[in-house]
Design a protein around this motif. Structure first.
Motif, PDB file in Angstrom:
ATOM      1  N   TRP B 359     -11.362  45.229  77.127  1.00  0.00           N
ATOM      2  CA  TRP B 359     -10.133  45.022  76.365  1.00  0.00           C
ATOM      3  C   TRP B 359      -9.658  46.341  75.750  1.00  0.00           C
ATOM      4  CZ3 TRP B 359      -9.069  45.125  70.970  1.00  0.00           C
ATOM      5  CH2 TRP B 359      -7.789  44.619  70.620  1.00  0.00           C
ATOM      6  N   PHE B 360     -10.622  47.109  75.199  1.00  0.00           N
ATOM      7  CA  PHE B 360     -10.251  48.414  74.619  1.00  0.00           C
ATOM      8  C   PHE B 360      -9.685  49.339  75.694  1.00  0.00           C
ATOM      9  CE2 PHE B 360     -12.952  47.417  70.870  1.00  0.00           C
ATOM     10  CZ  PHE B 360     -11.988  47.685  69.914  1.00  0.00           C
ATOM     11  N   ASN B 361     -10.310  49.305  76.858  1.00  0.00           N
ATOM     12  CA  ASN B 361      -9.782  50.127  77.952  1.00  0.00           C
ATOM     13  C   ASN B 361      -8.348  49.734  78.291  1.00  0.00           C
ATOM     14  OD1 ASN B 361     -11.931  51.812  78.368  1.00  0.00           O
ATOM     15  ND2 ASN B 361     -12.911  50.449  79.875  1.00  0.00           N
ATOM     16  N   SER B 362      -8.099  48.426  78.346  1.00  0.00           N
ATOM     17  CA  SER B 362      -6.748  47.962  78.651  1.00  0.00           C
ATOM     18  C   SER B 362      -5.760  48.434  77.593  1.00  0.00           C
ATOM     19  CB  SER B 362      -6.714  46.431  78.717  1.00  0.00           C
ATOM     20  OG  SER B 362      -7.011  46.009  80.016  1.00  0.00           O
ATOM     21  N   LEU B 363      -6.218  48.375  76.350  1.00  0.00           N
ATOM     22  CA  LEU B 363      -5.364  48.804  75.249  1.00  0.00           C
ATOM     23  C   LEU B 363      -5.038  50.299  75.384  1.00  0.00           C
ATOM     24  CD1 LEU B 363      -4.417  46.918  73.075  1.00  0.00           C
ATOM     25  CD2 LEU B 363      -6.190  47.793  71.559  1.00  0.00           C
ATOM     26  N   LYS B 364      -6.088  51.056  75.717  1.00  0.00           N
ATOM     27  CA  LYS B 364      -5.904  52.498  75.892  1.00  0.00           C
ATOM     28  C   LYS B 364      -4.912  52.760  77.025  1.00  0.00           C
ATOM     29  CE  LYS B 364      -9.734  54.926  76.694  1.00  0.00           C
ATOM     30  NZ  LYS B 364     -11.072  55.468  76.509  1.00  0.00           N
ATOM     31  N   LEU B 365      -5.119  52.037  78.123  1.00  0.00           N
ATOM     32  CA  LEU B 365      -4.221  52.191  79.272  1.00  0.00           C
ATOM     33  C   LEU B 365      -2.790  51.820  78.888  1.00  0.00           C
ATOM     34  CD1 LEU B 365      -3.705  52.527  82.384  1.00  0.00           C
ATOM     35  CD2 LEU B 365      -4.118  50.077  82.561  1.00  0.00           C
ATOM     36  N   VAL B 369       0.279  54.386  78.974  1.00  0.00           N
ATOM     37  CA  VAL B 369       1.391  54.192  79.907  1.00  0.00           C
ATOM     38  C   VAL B 369       2.696  54.041  79.132  1.00  0.00           C
ATOM     39  CG1 VAL B 369       2.377  52.633  81.620  1.00  0.00           C
ATOM     40  CG2 VAL B 369      -0.026  53.217  81.726  1.00  0.00           C
ATOM     41  N   ALA B 370       2.645  53.278  78.030  1.00  0.00           N
ATOM     42  CA  ALA B 370       3.873  53.066  77.261  1.00  0.00           C
ATOM     43  C   ALA B 370       4.397  54.381  76.712  1.00  0.00           C
ATOM     44  CB  ALA B 370       3.616  52.072  76.126  1.00  0.00           C
ATOM     45  N   LEU B 371       3.507  55.209  76.198  1.00  0.00           N
ATOM     46  CA  LEU B 371       3.936  56.469  75.582  1.00  0.00           C
ATOM     47  C   LEU B 371       4.367  57.485  76.635  1.00  0.00           C
ATOM     48  CD1 LEU B 371       4.053  57.771  72.737  1.00  0.00           C
ATOM     49  CD2 LEU B 371       1.926  58.924  73.354  1.00  0.00           C
ATOM     50  N   ILE B 372       3.461  57.779  77.553  1.00  0.00           N
ATOM     51  CA  ILE B 372       3.757  58.800  78.568  1.00  0.00           C
ATOM     52  C   ILE B 372       4.876  58.322  79.478  1.00  0.00           C
ATOM     53  CG2 ILE B 372       2.813  60.138  80.485  1.00  0.00           C
ATOM     54  CD1 ILE B 372       0.048  59.747  79.174  1.00  0.00           C
ATOM     55  N   GLY B 373       4.736  57.069  79.938  1.00  0.00           N
ATOM     56  CA  GLY B 373       5.719  56.541  80.878  1.00  0.00           C
ATOM     57  C   GLY B 373       7.121  56.549  80.318  1.00  0.00           C
ATOM     58  N   THR B 374       7.274  56.107  79.075  1.00  0.00           N
ATOM     59  CA  THR B 374       8.609  56.048  78.490  1.00  0.00           C
ATOM     60  C   THR B 374       9.239  57.433  78.457  1.00  0.00           C
ATOM     61  OG1 THR B 374       7.872  54.226  77.129  1.00  0.00           O
ATOM     62  CG2 THR B 374       9.919  55.277  76.502  1.00  0.00           C
ATOM     63  N   LEU B 375       8.471  58.403  77.968  1.00  0.00           N
ATOM     64  CA  LEU B 375       9.028  59.756  77.861  1.00  0.00           C
ATOM     65  C   LEU B 375       9.356  60.322  79.230  1.00  0.00           C
ATOM     66  CD1 LEU B 375       6.893  61.288  74.996  1.00  0.00           C
ATOM     67  CD2 LEU B 375       9.278  60.580  74.966  1.00  0.00           C
ATOM     68  N   VAL B 376       8.411  60.202  80.155  1.00  0.00           N
ATOM     69  CA  VAL B 376       8.609  60.794  81.479  1.00  0.00           C
ATOM     70  C   VAL B 376       9.773  60.120  82.196  1.00  0.00           C
ATOM     71  CG1 VAL B 376       7.581  60.980  83.770  1.00  0.00           C
ATOM     72  CG2 VAL B 376       6.246  61.578  81.755  1.00  0.00           C
ATOM     73  N   ILE B 377       9.784  58.786  82.191  1.00  0.00           N
ATOM     74  CA  ILE B 377      10.805  58.077  82.960  1.00  0.00           C
ATOM     75  C   ILE B 377      12.192  58.297  82.343  1.00  0.00           C
ATOM     76  CG2 ILE B 377      11.614  55.823  83.736  1.00  0.00           C
ATOM     77  CD1 ILE B 377       8.647  54.962  83.801  1.00  0.00           C
ATOM     78  N   VAL B 500       3.348  45.772  78.190  1.00  0.00           N
ATOM     79  CA  VAL B 500       2.984  44.425  78.609  1.00  0.00           C
ATOM     80  C   VAL B 500       2.515  44.415  80.057  1.00  0.00           C
ATOM     81  CG1 VAL B 500       3.940  42.139  79.096  1.00  0.00           C
ATOM     82  CG2 VAL B 500       4.421  43.255  76.920  1.00  0.00           C
ATOM     83  N   ASN B 501       3.205  45.142  80.905  1.00  0.00           N
ATOM     84  CA  ASN B 501       2.809  45.156  82.308  1.00  0.00           C
ATOM     85  C   ASN B 501       1.462  45.842  82.516  1.00  0.00           C
ATOM     86  OD1 ASN B 501       4.706  43.829  84.187  1.00  0.00           O
ATOM     87  ND2 ASN B 501       6.171  45.069  83.045  1.00  0.00           N
ATOM     88  N   ALA B 502       1.236  46.930  81.776  1.00  0.00           N
ATOM     89  CA  ALA B 502      -0.047  47.619  81.900  1.00  0.00           C
ATOM     90  C   ALA B 502      -1.173  46.699  81.424  1.00  0.00           C
ATOM     91  CB  ALA B 502      -0.035  48.905  81.076  1.00  0.00           C
ATOM     92  N   MET B 503      -0.864  45.881  80.437  1.00  0.00           N
ATOM     93  CA  MET B 503      -1.853  44.965  79.865  1.00  0.00           C
ATOM     94  C   MET B 503      -2.182  43.849  80.857  1.00  0.00           C
ATOM     95  SD  MET B 503      -3.160  45.277  76.878  1.00  0.00           S
ATOM     96  CE  MET B 503      -4.657  44.389  76.474  1.00  0.00           C
ATOM     97  N   THR B 504      -1.166  43.359  81.565  1.00  0.00           N
ATOM     98  CA  THR B 504      -1.360  42.146  82.359  1.00  0.00           C
ATOM     99  C   THR B 504      -1.596  42.409  83.844  1.00  0.00           C
ATOM    100  OG1 THR B 504       1.021  41.961  82.663  1.00  0.00           O
ATOM    101  CG2 THR B 504       0.072  40.731  80.840  1.00  0.00           C
ATOM    102  N   THR B 505      -1.260  43.594  84.325  1.00  0.00           N
ATOM    103  CA  THR B 505      -1.324  43.805  85.772  1.00  0.00           C
ATOM    104  C   THR B 505      -2.766  43.762  86.252  1.00  0.00           C
ATOM    105  OG1 THR B 505      -0.630  45.160  87.610  1.00  0.00           O
ATOM    106  CG2 THR B 505      -1.498  46.322  85.709  1.00  0.00           C
ATOM    107  N   VAL B 506      -2.920  43.279  87.464  1.00  0.00           N
ATOM    108  CA  VAL B 506      -4.258  43.247  88.033  1.00  0.00           C
ATOM    109  C   VAL B 506      -4.236  43.777  89.462  1.00  0.00           C
ATOM    110  CG1 VAL B 506      -4.008  40.843  88.746  1.00  0.00           C
ATOM    111  CG2 VAL B 506      -6.266  41.788  88.456  1.00  0.00           C
ATOM    112  N   SER B 507      -3.083  43.626  90.140  1.00  0.00           N
ATOM    113  CA  SER B 507      -3.062  43.864  91.580  1.00  0.00           C
ATOM    114  C   SER B 507      -3.399  45.300  91.962  1.00  0.00           C
ATOM    115  CB  SER B 507      -1.698  43.476  92.141  1.00  0.00           C
ATOM    116  OG  SER B 507      -0.678  44.159  91.464  1.00  0.00           O
ATOM    117  N   ALA B 508      -2.763  46.284  91.328  1.00  0.00           N
ATOM    118  CA  ALA B 508      -2.991  47.659  91.775  1.00  0.00           C
ATOM    119  C   ALA B 508      -4.303  48.195  91.235  1.00  0.00           C
ATOM    120  CB  ALA B 508      -1.841  48.554  91.340  1.00  0.00           C
ATOM    121  N   VAL B 509      -4.588  47.870  89.973  1.00  0.00           N
ATOM    122  CA  VAL B 509      -5.733  48.512  89.322  1.00  0.00           C
ATOM    123  C   VAL B 509      -7.061  47.941  89.796  1.00  0.00           C
ATOM    124  CG1 VAL B 509      -4.459  49.193  87.263  1.00  0.00           C
ATOM    125  CG2 VAL B 509      -5.481  46.930  87.379  1.00  0.00           C
TER     126      VAL B 509
END
Lengths: 374, 572
Positions: B359-365, B369-377, B500-509
């Motif tokens: 769960w902590f790993n998911s939170l970290k991910l 993703v939310a921080l880096i992804g938002t800025l980069v995208i 939310v997507n990083a938290m819930t996704t399962v297919s790619a990871v």
């Protein structure tokens, strides 16, 4: 207020004074978008301290030319020279200009103060000087006391003046105005027109304004550049543009103009409806067709019918004068004539009346047949 | 205006060219190249590696289409194509028709409780798609309390898959259709009424044509989501195999990477097809919008309003039932024999799968993703939309930003194995780290964020950057002082979407974690595989609650920010 003006005047001193030194030389500038040529081999010199208007219908290339000068669009070929420096390839940041856009592009999340100070902040000028400078600029555009307002709280005219203050804040040598008044309603527009003109004259900053409004250009500009289809049709003072239009396009675009199909009889005479008329010397081929342009207010109507005559088919009341439509006798052509209210009584103006028509030679201009009007 | 000496001295000290221009253009080019590099390395290279893999044998020699031929000669594999298509089509039909009715209720009737329904209808998005599948097992499984409803049919198989998919895809469809139905022009309805047109004819000639692009677009989005989903068929599919589970089985079960690549290529086709159709439709739609349209306001009509209200409440009830079942299952000792309350399933002790660490790993991910992804995208979208020059680079970046939408998660995950796990790849060190999970998730959900950014940026005055340049202010200052603050609501939307997507996704990871970087969603999968159903439900609920809390925080933050921004947004 007087001190402000003087201080700003001295501040900009190199730009004022000599009306003859060129500020900007545009040399054979062409701009193509794909196969479309927006600017076709434009050459133009703008003098120091001059107020120049680019005037033309939409799509004529005037805004493209302005953006090329600003470096916001890069010309396909040709060069630009500002105060002796070749700026042809410089990005906008490296050019010396301030700009006011049609939309003003005020930053909505910044106060009026921060908008005006936007360009000053970056120069590491200390706070006190910035404050003084912003106060001075806002006084100049009559907006003292609005420092802490947000743009959305201002009227269109006020926003426009903030944009002007912001553009002038960094002391640009060249001020570019892109249809600065077109988003305002008519009353505010007339007021701002004279304000901007007075401000420009006071500061002496070389100014280029793009407009499609001929009245704006005629009242504000020192010189007007009339453009159409990416080429310059004529450059001249407002009076020259109005009274001596260099082409049929300019003649039709500025003010109201009658165009009459005539036959060239000699170097100084044309034939219209079997009547021989004198005109200014020209060099169109004798025996060919031509177009005679004359403004409605230059047409003189008389009760004596001899020579050119016409029948009144419509009378339009326009207050100070009446615009009369005449069907020329012996030719299937119409002519507009502006008759001052006083003269209309003398003439006993009424529908169906036949009147004599006099076209003064010095007021009429001759253009080749088939030349494009608006 | 008093001291005339001050302004006189002032301009002399102004440096005429405050900015050094060459570095600015250079920096612009460098960040643009960095953006391009990100998507080339994070998307194009892996996909290419996967395509290459599909035409190689186990020793890495080129064997043409032999793998594909073998695939089509293996009935067990080929059957999955028909299976996938049939469940995806069934899910599409049921989800879109239900979502259309609910969206119609929200936008075109005066039914009571609209806001509450919209909030409840969003809930499935916050849960991994594994959650409905687990709940369905509890509801309709061999010991489910609603087992008899199925009249002897098994929930393990197409029925369960369609139901589970419908549950978590429903919010996507509802949002798309609500948007489409909101854009109405009252003037058309008034004209129809004035001409004495019957209601059904008005619906067929005005309402339906008005939403046709939104409807078609929705059909394709739903179909893509359904055919590429992995979580639901994995949990509840039983012996019924679909393309997405085949990829997993080939790679993880049989270590047959070549065949995994072949199935991936086949899974890529429907997604790419619907992507192309969707883009084509989007382009057509632009011309349809009229700036002068007057929004249509529904007038009360009790029979209609209550019919739609009951339908929507029923849907909301089902959503709550499914989520509630998972919560209930996670809180009781042992269904159905010992129904006493316990929190022991939330300890995850002695079970494989990672537990709270995951769960902590998911939170970290999710935060990364939310921080880096938002800025980069957002910054990349800004470079594409608002900067001059380097046209081919900007267009290339835009094209690549649109691609991830067409790449199913399973395909992207597998492609990452092929690319990053290659011997000799200088980026090999990324393999098995948190960084590769961040990169993968960021790329996986890139497109929607990119489109949101572009939409927000298009609403800004196009001359902000030109004004900044004319005032000799470097572009990053205008970006940080004006563009970013003004676009803040959109930026927050993007960040919560990514979280939310990083938290819930399962297919790619599912292909990319290692023992140190196990994720909560993967843990759900493993707990379920190992038969710890209650703990799997507990982990799924944990993910759901985390997303819910972040979503609520986001709503609160947006509210506060918008309130603060009221000062300038609607001043005067």
């Amino acid at each position: 207020m007087q001190t402000t003006m003087t201080s700003l005047l001295t501040a900009d001193s190199p730009t004022v004074m000599t009306q003859t030194t060129p500020h900007l030389c545009i040399e054979a500038v062409t701009k193509c978008f794909g196969s479309f040529t927006a600017l076709d081999n434009i050459s133009l010199t703008i003098k120091e301290g001059e107020f120049v208007c680019f005037l033309g219908p939409s799509g004529c290339g005037k805004t493209t030319l302005l953006r090329t000068i600003a470096g916001l669009a890069r010309q396909t070929s040709g060069t630009l020279n500002q105060r002796g420096n070749d700026i042809s390839t410089l990005p906008p940041q490296a050019r010396d200009f301030g700009i006011v856009f049609q939309s003003y592009a005020l930053f909505p999340n910044l106060t009026v103060f921060n908008n005006v100070a936007y360009g000053l902040r970056n120069r590491r000028v200390d706070r006190a000087r910035i404050n003084a400078r912003v106060a001075e600029l806002l006084a100049l555009v009559n907006l003292s006391g609005s420092e802490q307002k947000y743009p959305a709280a201002l009227s269109g005219g006020q926003q426009q003046r903030v944009a002007l203050a912001r553009a002038l804040a960094t002391e640009p040598g060249l001020l570019l105005l892109d249809e600065p008044l077109s988003a305002l309603d008519a009353r505010v527009r007339g007021h701002l027109r004279s304000q901007i003109k007075a401000l420009q004259a006071r500061l002496g900053v070389t100014t280029i304004m793009v407009t499609h409004d001929q009245e704006e250009a005629l009242t504000m500009a020192d010189r007007i550049v009339v453009m159409n289809h990416g080429v310059i049709e004529q450059v001249g003072t407002p009076a020259e543009i109005y009274h001596q239009p260099a082409s049929a396009f300019v003649a039709s675009f500025i003010g109201t103009m009658n165009f009459l199909d005539v036959a060239v009889h000699s170097a100084e005479q044309v034939t219209l409806a079997a009547v021989r008329l004198t005109c200014l010397p020209h060099c169109l081929p004798v025996g060919g067709a031509a177009r005679l342009a004359v403004r409605p207010e230059a047409v003189a109507l008389t009760r004596q019918v001899g020579g050119l005559a016409g029948e009144v088919t419509d009378i339009e009341f326009l207050g100070a004068f009446q615009r009369v439509t005449l069907q020329l006798a012996g030719a299937n052509q119409t002519l507009l004539a502006d008759v001052p209210s006083r003269d209309s009584t003398t003439l006993g103006l009424h529908m169906g009346q036949t009147l004599g028509i006099h076209l003064p030679a010095e007021a009429a201009r001759l253009y080749p047949a088939g030349s494009n009007t608006l | 205006m008093t001291d005339s000496s001050l302004p006189k001295a002032f301009p002399k000290s102004l440096p005429r060219r405050g900015v050094n221009v060459a570095p600015e253009a250079l920096i612009r080019l460098l960040v643009l190249l960095a953006g391009v590099a990100l998507l080339v390395v994070g998307l194009l290279f892996p996909l290419f590696a996967m395509l290459v893999k599909s035409v190689q044998d186990r020793s890495g020699d080129f064997i043409g289409l032999a793998n594909f031929i073998r695939y089509f000669q293996t009935p067990a594999l080929v059957n999955s194509i028909a299976n996938s298509l049939s469940v995806a089509l069934m899910a599409t039909v049921s989800v879109v028709s239900l979502a259309f009715l609910c969206a119609y209720g929200i936008t075109r009737t005066c039914m009571p409780g609209k806001r509450l329904f919209r909030m409840l209808a969003i809930l499935p998005i916050l849960a991994p798609s594994l959650l409905p599948a687990i709940s369905l097992v509890y509801l309709f499984g061999n010991q489910g309390f609603l087992r008899d409803v199925l009249a002897g049919h098994s929930i393990y198989g197409p029925i369960g898959i369609v139901m589970g998919m419908s549950f978590w895809i429903f919010p996507h469809a509802l949002m798309l259709l609500t948007t489409a139905l909101t854009n109405s022009d009252a003037r058309l309805y008034e004209a129809a009424e004035a001409l004495g047109t019957p209601k059904w004819r008005t619906f067929l000639t005005i309402t339906l044509p008005g939403v046709r692009y939104g409807l078609i677009s929705c059909l394709f989005v739903v179909f893509t989501l359904a055919i590429t989903d992995f979580g639901v068929p994995k949990i509840i599919g039983g012996q019924f195999s679909v393309l997405a589970t085949d990829v997993y089985r080939q790679v993880v079960g049989q270590q047959n990477f070549q065949m995994g690549a072949v199935v991936s290529v086949i899974l890529l086709l429907p997604a790419v097809l619907s992507f192309i159709v969707d883009r084509w439709i989007q382009r057509r739609q632009v011309a349809q919008l009229s700036a002068r349209a007057v929004p249509w306001q529904p007038t009360p009509s009790p029979l209609r309003d209550w019919t739609f209200a009951l339908l929507c409440y029923a849907v909301a009830g089902i959503i709550l039932l499914v989520i509630g079942t998972a919560v209930y299952a996670s809180l009781i000792q042992f269904w159905p024999y010992n129904l006493s309350f316990t929190l022991q399933h939330y300890t995850f002790q002695g079970l494989g799968g990672g537990g709270w660490g995951a769960w902590f790993n998911s939170l970290k991910l999710a935060f990364s993703v939310a921080l880096i992804g938002t800025l980069v995208i957002f910054f990349n979208a800004w470079l594409i939309e608002k900067s001059e020059g380097y046209r081919p680079l900007r267009q290339g970046l835009h094209f690549m930003a649109m691609l991830p939408m067409a790449v199913p998660g399973m395909v992207l995950g597998l492609a990452y194995i092929f690319f990053f796990n290659q011997a000799g790849n200088p980026l090999n060190w990324l393999y098995g780290t948190m960084a590769i999970l961040v990169l993968n998730t960021l790329v996986h959900f890139y497109t929607v964020c990119h489109l949101t950014s572009v939409t927000a940026l298009k609403q800004l005055d196009p001359e902000f950057e030109a004004v900044g340049a004319s005032l000799k202010v470097p572009f990053w200052t205008t970006f940080s002082r004006v563009t970013l603050p003004v676009s803040l609501p959109a930026v927050l939307d993007i960040s919560v979407y990514l979280f939310v997507n990083a938290m819930t996704t399962v297919s790619a990871v599912v292909f990319l974690y290692n023992s140190d970087t196990r994720l909560a969603s993967v843990a759900v999968l493993h707990l379920d595989e190992a038969g710890y159903f209650a703990s799997a439900a507990a982990m799924a609920v944990l993910i759901f609650l985390t997303s819910l809390v972040v979503k609520l925080l986001h709503a609160a933050l947006t509210h506060v920010l918008l309130n603060n921004a009221q000062r300038w947004r609607q001043a005067g």
